[in-house]
Design a protein around this motif. Structure first.
Motif, PDB file in Angstrom:
ATOM      1  N   VAL A   1      -0.901  11.139  45.430  1.00  0.00           N
ATOM      2  CA  VAL A   1      -2.546  11.216  44.509  1.00  0.00           C
ATOM      3  C   VAL A   1      -2.247  10.851  43.097  1.00  0.00           C
ATOM      4  CG1 VAL A   1      -2.584  13.586  44.183  1.00  0.00           C
ATOM      5  CG2 VAL A   1      -4.697  12.269  44.734  1.00  0.00           C
ATOM      6  N   GLU A   2      -0.968  11.394  42.324  1.00  0.00           N
ATOM      7  CA  GLU A   2      -0.873  11.515  41.104  1.00  0.00           C
ATOM      8  C   GLU A   2      -0.525   9.919  40.910  1.00  0.00           C
ATOM      9  OE1 GLU A   2      -1.639  13.608  38.699  1.00  0.00           O
ATOM     10  OE2 GLU A   2      -2.132  15.043  40.187  1.00  0.00           O
ATOM     11  N   MET A   3       0.155   9.271  41.531  1.00  0.00           N
ATOM     12  CA  MET A   3       0.738   7.887  41.379  1.00  0.00           C
ATOM     13  C   MET A   3      -0.759   7.114  41.295  1.00  0.00           C
ATOM     14  SD  MET A   3       2.855   5.778  43.648  1.00  0.00           S
ATOM     15  CE  MET A   3       4.678   5.549  43.368  1.00  0.00           C
TER      16      MET A   3
ATOM     17  N   GLU B   1     -15.815   6.172  37.647  1.00  0.00           N
ATOM     18  CA  GLU B   1     -14.720   6.523  38.615  1.00  0.00           C
ATOM     19  C   GLU B   1     -14.629   8.007  38.905  1.00  0.00           C
ATOM     20  OE1 GLU B   1     -10.878   7.959  39.455  1.00  0.00           O
ATOM     21  OE2 GLU B   1     -10.848   7.253  37.632  1.00  0.00           O
ATOM     22  N   MET B   2     -14.704   8.704  37.584  1.00  0.00           N
ATOM     23  CA  MET B   2     -14.373  10.287  37.898  1.00  0.00           C
ATOM     24  C   MET B   2     -15.563  10.828  38.387  1.00  0.00           C
ATOM     25  SD  MET B   2     -12.043  11.147  34.587  1.00  0.00           S
ATOM     26  CE  MET B   2     -12.311   9.811  33.399  1.00  0.00           C
ATOM     27  N   ALA B   3     -16.791  10.271  38.051  1.00  0.00           N
ATOM     28  CA  ALA B   3     -17.854  11.056  38.594  1.00  0.00           C
ATOM     29  C   ALA B   3     -17.900  10.777  40.272  1.00  0.00           C
ATOM     30  CB  ALA B   3     -19.415  10.093  38.312  1.00  0.00           C
TER      31      ALA B   3
ATOM     32  N   ILE C   1      -9.351  24.177  35.303  1.00  0.00           N
ATOM     33  CA  ILE C   1     -10.407  23.725  36.184  1.00  0.00           C
ATOM     34  C   ILE C   1      -9.850  23.418  37.756  1.00  0.00           C
ATOM     35  CG2 ILE C   1     -11.643  21.572  36.582  1.00  0.00           C
ATOM     36  CD1 ILE C   1     -13.268  23.009  34.531  1.00  0.00           C
ATOM     37  N   PHE C   2      -8.702  22.813  37.672  1.00  0.00           N
ATOM     38  CA  PHE C   2      -8.393  22.137  39.071  1.00  0.00           C
ATOM     39  C   PHE C   2      -7.737  23.497  39.916  1.00  0.00           C
ATOM     40  CE2 PHE C   2      -7.782  17.642  37.848  1.00  0.00           C
ATOM     41  CZ  PHE C   2      -8.989  17.345  38.743  1.00  0.00           C
ATOM     42  N   PRO C   3      -6.819  24.165  39.242  1.00  0.00           N
ATOM     43  CA  PRO C   3      -6.676  25.442  40.067  1.00  0.00           C
ATOM     44  C   PRO C   3      -7.635  26.372  40.362  1.00  0.00           C
ATOM     45  CG  PRO C   3      -4.998  25.093  38.168  1.00  0.00           C
ATOM     46  CD  PRO C   3      -6.313  24.229  38.067  1.00  0.00           C
TER      47      PRO C   3
ATOM     48  N   GLN D   1       0.615  17.578  32.572  1.00  0.00           N
ATOM     49  CA  GLN D   1      -0.685  18.272  33.034  1.00  0.00           C
ATOM     50  C   GLN D   1      -0.175  18.939  34.503  1.00  0.00           C
ATOM     51  OE1 GLN D   1      -2.940  16.056  35.629  1.00  0.00           O
ATOM     52  NE2 GLN D   1      -4.747  16.443  34.702  1.00  0.00           N
ATOM     53  N   ASN D   2       0.642  18.263  35.232  1.00  0.00           N
ATOM     54  CA  ASN D   2       1.031  18.757  36.583  1.00  0.00           C
ATOM     55  C   ASN D   2       1.906  20.045  36.628  1.00  0.00           C
ATOM     56  OD1 ASN D   2       1.217  16.943  39.545  1.00  0.00           O
ATOM     57  ND2 ASN D   2       0.000  16.114  37.632  1.00  0.00           N
ATOM     58  N   ILE D   3       2.673  20.255  35.369  1.00  0.00           N
ATOM     59  CA  ILE D   3       3.439  21.488  35.048  1.00  0.00           C
ATOM     60  C   ILE D   3       2.452  22.839  35.307  1.00  0.00           C
ATOM     61  CG2 ILE D   3       4.818  23.020  33.517  1.00  0.00           C
ATOM     62  CD1 ILE D   3       5.763  20.242  32.511  1.00  0.00           C
ATOM     63  N   GLY D   4       1.110  22.577  34.592  1.00  0.00           N
ATOM     64  CA  GLY D   4       0.008  23.468  34.549  1.00  0.00           C
ATOM     65  C   GLY D   4      -0.618  23.617  35.983  1.00  0.00           C
ATOM     66  N   LEU D   5      -0.687  22.445  36.597  1.00  0.00           N
ATOM     67  CA  LEU D   5      -1.412  22.383  38.052  1.00  0.00           C
ATOM     68  C   LEU D   5      -0.465  22.977  38.759  1.00  0.00           C
ATOM     69  CD1 LEU D   5      -3.377  18.688  37.894  1.00  0.00           C
ATOM     70  CD2 LEU D   5      -3.908  21.235  37.077  1.00  0.00           C
ATOM     71  N   TRP D   6       0.664  22.902  38.771  1.00  0.00           N
ATOM     72  CA  TRP D   6       1.855  23.588  39.895  1.00  0.00           C
ATOM     73  C   TRP D   6       1.697  25.043  39.422  1.00  0.00           C
ATOM     74  CZ3 TRP D   6       5.989  26.442  37.534  1.00  0.00           C
ATOM     75  CH2 TRP D   6       6.650  26.981  38.497  1.00  0.00           C
TER      76      TRP D   6
END
Ligand SMILES: C[C@H](NC(=O)[C@@H](N)CCCCN)C(=O)O
Length: 554
Positions: A161-163, A188-190, A285-287, A473-478
């Motif tokens: 998904v990140e790729m 696209e984000m919408a 946000i995501f977490p 960003q993924n460090i935070g999302l992890w």
């Protein structure tokens, strides 16, 4: 034939085809965002049917980013993207997402329970040398086997998904640079945000279908969508190939990526500020999204609707979803309508449909549908904001306003919502308004942040630049889904003890957490993002990065 008429012959010069390409990419992201949060609205069912407590749930959710962060997969993904090009990487990412999703699905099926694989996962992966010492292992002793195996699948999905995320951003730059780039990214984000609402509404419905709870049905729904996403990427492959044949660009061969390019990205202070702002903002946000439904279940009183009531039927779910699509489509379309009367008409339709949607959510007494309004305002305003950034600029200022709204919303969830627990209507109204405002913040930041990246780095290394930002960003999302889970268990010791001693049932425990501490933690991330936003404005002015300048020179 002169060069001007040649330029006009390429696929991307036709607005219709350009936007059709965007639709394929955006639809693929829509499907992947559905899968990303497929378990989020059924945290309570994961606890009651699979024995996942908050720590197990948080660890499994956090595993999505594990390979990206600790095995540096995202960095490799960026290099693959810059070396192999957009279309190859798009199809690869679709395939990787699908493989991970299938594993994730099998882990939560009934067939996994009692299987040899379950025994293996119970007996293994309890201690990972090095990772355990550093406290970053995606598994732990006592973690349910289904959560461990689901985590394995989710990590693979996370790579895909990140790729896909960086590939789609790069693809949009390729097709839209110098044109409506921010509008395209915003659109696209919408659509991707609409994926979040879709999973909030349908995941619980599939899990409870026919009155028999089976969480794997929700995941199976996500797997089918990821098959569609792969098809979308394959269609994109052929269109992109045709474009390159027309332009003769073949960017990745003419201008090959070199590792030394990474150095030029890392030496840009603007890049670092944007990357840090990104990790801080998105971590809040995501977490949060993964816990939001449960947070509402814990902070509002939902009275179960009688099973024979109209409001308990799946027909209502489908009608509500259709109304949601009306809100989204009308709000989205209003951005593109030139006539004021048409624009206002569409906005009125969107507003009325939104009120009906909220009323239905209230009548259904379901936290999932209350949270489903989250992306609706975003769908309506992200394109406006994208358009604004394209024509007027002010991206850095938008980052500041987005952070302010984020702080306000998390503090409202932390302190105002629990105070309104006794007021059935008041609580829900405040919840709806706060979620909508959070959604607006979630438009402001991405609509200004992502289109700013091409201003900070050279065009040929945009793939790697997006990959590096996503990696940070993924460090935070992890970290944050995991932290929220742990903070919840630590700040609710009585609840955890009562659950262990059988004083309360898993069902009762699942909806009784006090969410104040994790929410304050997320608000603090907003404060840090706000400070960085101000610093970015200063740096932008001093160094002339052009972040406040429009994308399209008129
Ligand atoms: C475009 C942007 N996407 C991202 O930032 C992804 N890295 C998100 C991944 C989410 C992981 N759960 C966005 O959606 O705004």
């Amino acid at each position: 034939m002169n060069s001007t008429s040649q330029i006009h012959q390429t696929l991307r010069d036709s607005a219709g085809i350009r936007w059709m390409v965007l639709l394929f990419l955006a639809f693929a992201m829509f499907c992947s965002y559905i899968f990303m949060d497929i378990l989020s609205p059924i945290k309570d069912l994961m606890q009651s049917t699979r024995g996942w407590d908050s720590t197990a749930f948080g660890t499994m959710q956090g595993s999505e980013t594990f390979l990206n962060v600790f095995v540096f997969f995202l960095i490799f993904a960026g290099i693959i993207l810059d070396k192999m090009g957009v279309r190859f990487t798009a199809v690869l990412s679709g395939a990787v997402m699908l493989v991970g999703a299938v594993i994730n699905w099998y882990a939560v099926t009934e067939s996994f329970q009692g299987s040899g694989l379950e025994t293996w996962f119970n007996n293994n992966l309890n201690y990972i040398p090095g990772f355990d010492e550093l406290g970053i292992s995606p598994f732990y002793e006592g973690m349910p086997a289904s959560a461990k195996f689901a985590a394995v699948g989710f990590m693979i999905f996370g790579c895909g998904v990140e790729m896909a995320g960086i590939t789609v951003s790069r693809g949009i730059v390729k097709w839209f640079k110098g044109r409506e780039m921010a509008l395209a990214m915003g659109s696209e984000m919408a659509l991707a945000r609409l994926g979040v609402a879709t999973c909030m509404i349908f995941s619980p419905m599939f899990a409870k279908l026919g009155g028999v709870i089976d969480v794997s049905r929700s995941v199976a729904f996500g797997v089918v969508l990821l098959m569609i996403a792969l098809i979308m990427f394959i269609v994109y492959f052929f269109m992109d190939k045709k474009l390159d044949a027309q332009t003769g660009e073949a960017e990745e061969k003419d201008d090959p990526f070199k590792i030394s390019d990474l150095g030029s990205i890392l030496s840009s202070s603007g890049f670092w500020l944007v990357a840090l702002l990104c990790v801080l903002y998105y971590s809040a946000i995501f977490p949060f999204q993964k816990y939001a439904v449960n947070m509402l279940q814990c902070n509002l009183v939902f009275t179960e609707v009688p099973a024979d009531s109209f409001w308990a039927t799946n027909t209502v779910t489908v009608i509500q979803y259709l109304i949601m699509l009306v809100v989204a489509a009308a709000a989205f379309a209003s951005n593109f309508s030139k006539r004021a009367s048409m624009k206002n008409g569409l906005l009125v339709v969107a507003g009325v449909a939104l009120v009906i949607f909220c009323y239905m959510g209230y009548m259904r007494q379901s936290a999932e549908t209350v949270f489903a309004v989250f992306p609706l305002l975003a769908v309506g305003i992200t394109p406006i904001l994208g358009n604004y950034v394209d024509h007027k600029g002010k991206a850095a200022s938008m980052l500041v306003i987005g952070s302010l709204l984020l702080i306000f919303c998390h503090l409202t969830f932390a302190f105002v919502l629990p105070a309104l627990k006794e007021s059935a209507v008041g609580g829900i109204v405040v919840a709806y308004l706060t979620i909508l405002v959070l959604g607006a913040s979630f438009s402001l930041v991405p609509a200004s942040l992502w289109p700013s990246v091409p201003k900070l780095v050279d065009a040929k290394i945009i793939g790697s630049a997006y990959a590096l930002i996503f990696w940070i960003q993924n460090i935070g999302l992890w970290l944050f889904p995991l932290l929220i889970g742990k903070v919840l268990d630590k700040t609710n010791p009585q609840l955890v003890a009562d659950l262990q001693n059988g004083v309360i049932t898993p069902e009762e425990a699942a909806v009784s957490y006090d969410y104040t501490a994790p929410l304050v933690m997320l608000a603090c991330l907003g404060v840090a993002a706000l400070i960085l936003g101000f610093v970015l404005k200063v740096v932008d002015r001093k160094k002339g990065l052009g972040l406040e300048a429009p994308n399209i020179k008129e």
